[in-house]
Motif scaffolding. Structure first.
Motif, short mmCIF file in Angstrom:
data_model
loop_
_atom_site.label_atom_id
_atom_site.label_comp_id
_atom_site.label_asym_id
_atom_site.label_seq_id
_atom_site.Cartn_x
_atom_site.Cartn_y
_atom_site.Cartn_z
N VAL A 39 0.84 -1.20 0.00
CA VAL A 39 0.00 0.00 0.00
C VAL A 39 0.88 1.26 0.00
CG1 VAL A 39 -1.74 1.31 1.27
CG2 VAL A 39 -1.95 -1.17 1.08
N LEU A 40 1.94 1.26 0.79
CA LEU A 40 2.87 2.39 0.80
C LEU A 40 3.43 2.62 -0.60
CD1 LEU A 40 4.62 4.58 2.18
CD2 LEU A 40 6.31 2.76 2.59
N ALA A 41 3.91 1.55 -1.24
CA ALA A 41 4.50 1.67 -2.57
C ALA A 41 3.49 2.18 -3.60
CB ALA A 41 5.09 0.34 -3.01
N GLU A 42 2.23 1.80 -3.44
CA GLU A 42 1.18 2.28 -4.35
C GLU A 42 0.85 3.75 -4.10
OE1 GLU A 42 -1.98 -0.46 -3.55
OE2 GLU A 42 -1.08 -2.05 -4.78
N ASN A 43 0.83 4.15 -2.83
CA ASN A 43 0.48 5.53 -2.47
C ASN A 43 1.61 6.51 -2.71
OD1 ASN A 43 -2.00 4.57 -1.65
ND2 ASN A 43 -1.53 4.66 0.52
N ALA A 44 2.84 6.04 -2.65
CA ALA A 44 4.02 6.90 -2.79
C ALA A 44 4.92 6.32 -3.87
CB ALA A 44 4.75 7.01 -1.45
N GLU A 45 4.41 6.25 -5.08
CA GLU A 45 5.15 5.63 -6.18
C GLU A 45 6.49 6.32 -6.39
OE1 GLU A 45 3.09 4.92 -9.83
OE2 GLU A 45 1.19 4.73 -8.77
N GLY A 46 7.49 5.51 -6.68
CA GLY A 46 8.82 6.02 -6.96
C GLY A 46 9.88 5.01 -6.55
N ASN A 47 11.14 5.42 -6.67
CA ASN A 47 12.26 4.53 -6.37
C ASN A 47 13.36 5.22 -5.59
OD1 ASN A 47 11.13 3.68 -9.28
ND2 ASN A 47 11.82 1.88 -8.17
N THR A 48 13.04 6.25 -4.85
CA THR A 48 14.07 7.01 -4.15
C THR A 48 14.39 6.46 -2.77
OG1 THR A 48 13.53 9.00 -5.36
CG2 THR A 48 14.64 9.31 -3.27
N VAL A 49 13.39 5.94 -2.08
CA VAL A 49 13.56 5.44 -0.71
C VAL A 49 13.26 3.95 -0.67
CG1 VAL A 49 12.78 5.63 1.70
CG2 VAL A 49 12.88 7.67 0.25
N GLU A 50 14.13 3.21 -0.01
CA GLU A 50 13.87 1.79 0.18
C GLU A 50 13.43 1.59 1.62
OE1 GLU A 50 16.11 -1.31 -1.85
OE2 GLU A 50 16.61 -2.08 0.15
N VAL A 51 12.25 0.99 1.80
CA VAL A 51 11.71 0.70 3.12
C VAL A 51 11.85 -0.80 3.35
CG1 VAL A 51 9.69 0.82 4.63
CG2 VAL A 51 10.09 2.62 2.93
N ARG A 52 12.58 -1.15 4.40
CA ARG A 52 12.88 -2.56 4.71
C ARG A 52 12.26 -2.96 6.04
NH1 ARG A 52 19.39 -2.00 3.76
NH2 ARG A 52 19.33 -1.63 1.51
N VAL A 53 11.59 -4.11 6.03
CA VAL A 53 11.05 -4.69 7.25
C VAL A 53 11.49 -6.16 7.26
CG1 VAL A 53 9.00 -5.10 8.65
CG2 VAL A 53 9.06 -3.12 7.12
N PRO A 54 12.74 -6.39 7.69
CA PRO A 54 13.24 -7.76 7.67
C PRO A 54 12.53 -8.62 8.71
CG PRO A 54 14.92 -6.22 8.46
CD PRO A 54 13.70 -5.42 8.13
N PRO A 55 12.32 -9.87 8.46
CA PRO A 55 12.69 -10.60 7.24
C PRO A 55 11.56 -10.66 6.21
CG PRO A 55 11.93 -12.16 8.87
CD PRO A 55 11.81 -10.77 9.50
N PHE A 56 10.54 -9.83 6.37
CA PHE A 56 9.32 -10.00 5.58
C PHE A 56 9.30 -9.31 4.23
CE2 PHE A 56 7.59 -10.59 10.00
CZ PHE A 56 7.55 -11.96 9.92
N GLY A 57 9.93 -8.17 4.10
CA GLY A 57 9.85 -7.52 2.81
C GLY A 57 10.52 -6.16 2.75
N ALA A 58 10.56 -5.64 1.54
CA ALA A 58 11.11 -4.31 1.27
C ALA A 58 10.46 -3.78 0.01
CB ALA A 58 12.62 -4.39 1.10
N VAL A 59 10.30 -2.48 -0.04
CA VAL A 59 9.77 -1.82 -1.24
C VAL A 59 10.56 -0.54 -1.49
CG1 VAL A 59 7.42 -2.72 -1.05
CG2 VAL A 59 7.99 -0.51 0.00
N GLN A 60 10.53 -0.11 -2.73
CA GLN A 60 11.05 1.21 -3.07
C GLN A 60 9.86 2.12 -3.32
OE1 GLN A 60 13.97 0.98 -6.19
NE2 GLN A 60 15.45 0.03 -4.84
N CYS A 61 9.98 3.36 -2.86
CA CYS A 61 8.86 4.29 -2.98
C CYS A 61 9.38 5.72 -3.02
CB CYS A 61 7.90 4.11 -1.80
SG CYS A 61 8.65 4.34 -0.18
N ILE A 62 8.50 6.65 -3.16
CA ILE A 62 8.70 8.09 -3.16
C ILE A 62 9.44 8.55 -4.43
CG2 ILE A 62 9.59 10.10 -1.93
CD1 ILE A 62 9.22 8.53 0.67
#
Length: 124
Positions: A39-62
């Motif tokens: 949902v974060l990646a959809e709401n804040a589309e982009g590739n400037t910030v990587e949000v990591r929540v180990p060990p479950f996942g990571a997305v790029q956004c903003i």
């Protein structure tokens, strides 16, 4: 190949279960975390910030400069419980950073404008 998308019904159910506490399975926690990252990646589309929540996942956004190799210059990392609290609005960004529950590096690594991403009123 495109990443598998979590259905909002399944994701919302996982988020509600994770927030209810008690004996939540690792799979339910993982689904909740990944759904909220999605949902974060959809709401804040982009590739400037990587949000990591180990060990479950990571997305790029903003929006901003695209990062493609090595460690990104703008990284946010936290644990699953903190991410769930931030993403659902039960924990403020500034409080999480002040308490050391979030590691944020880089000038664009501030998610306060994008949180919460899910509440019962705006969620699935």
């Amino acid at each position: 190949m495109a990443r598998a998308r979590i259905d909002s019904g399944i994701g919302g159910t996982a988020v509600r279960a994770a927030l209810a506490g008690g004996d939540v399975s690792r799979d339910t926690s993982a689904t909740a975390v990944r759904f909220l990252l999605q949902v974060l990646a959809e709401n804040a589309e982009g590739n400037t910030v990587e949000v990591r929540v180990p060990p479950f996942g990571a997305v790029q956004c903003i929006e901003g400069p695209r990062h493609t190799r090595g460690t990104p210059p703008n990284v946010v990392e936290t644990d699953a419980a903190t991410w769930l609290a931030l993403a659902t609005g039960t924990l403020r960004w500034a409080d999480a950073v002040a308490e050391g529950r979030v590691h944020a590096s880089g000038q664009r690594a501030d998610l306060s404008d994008y949180l919460p991403v899910w509440t019962e009123t705006i969620g699935a």
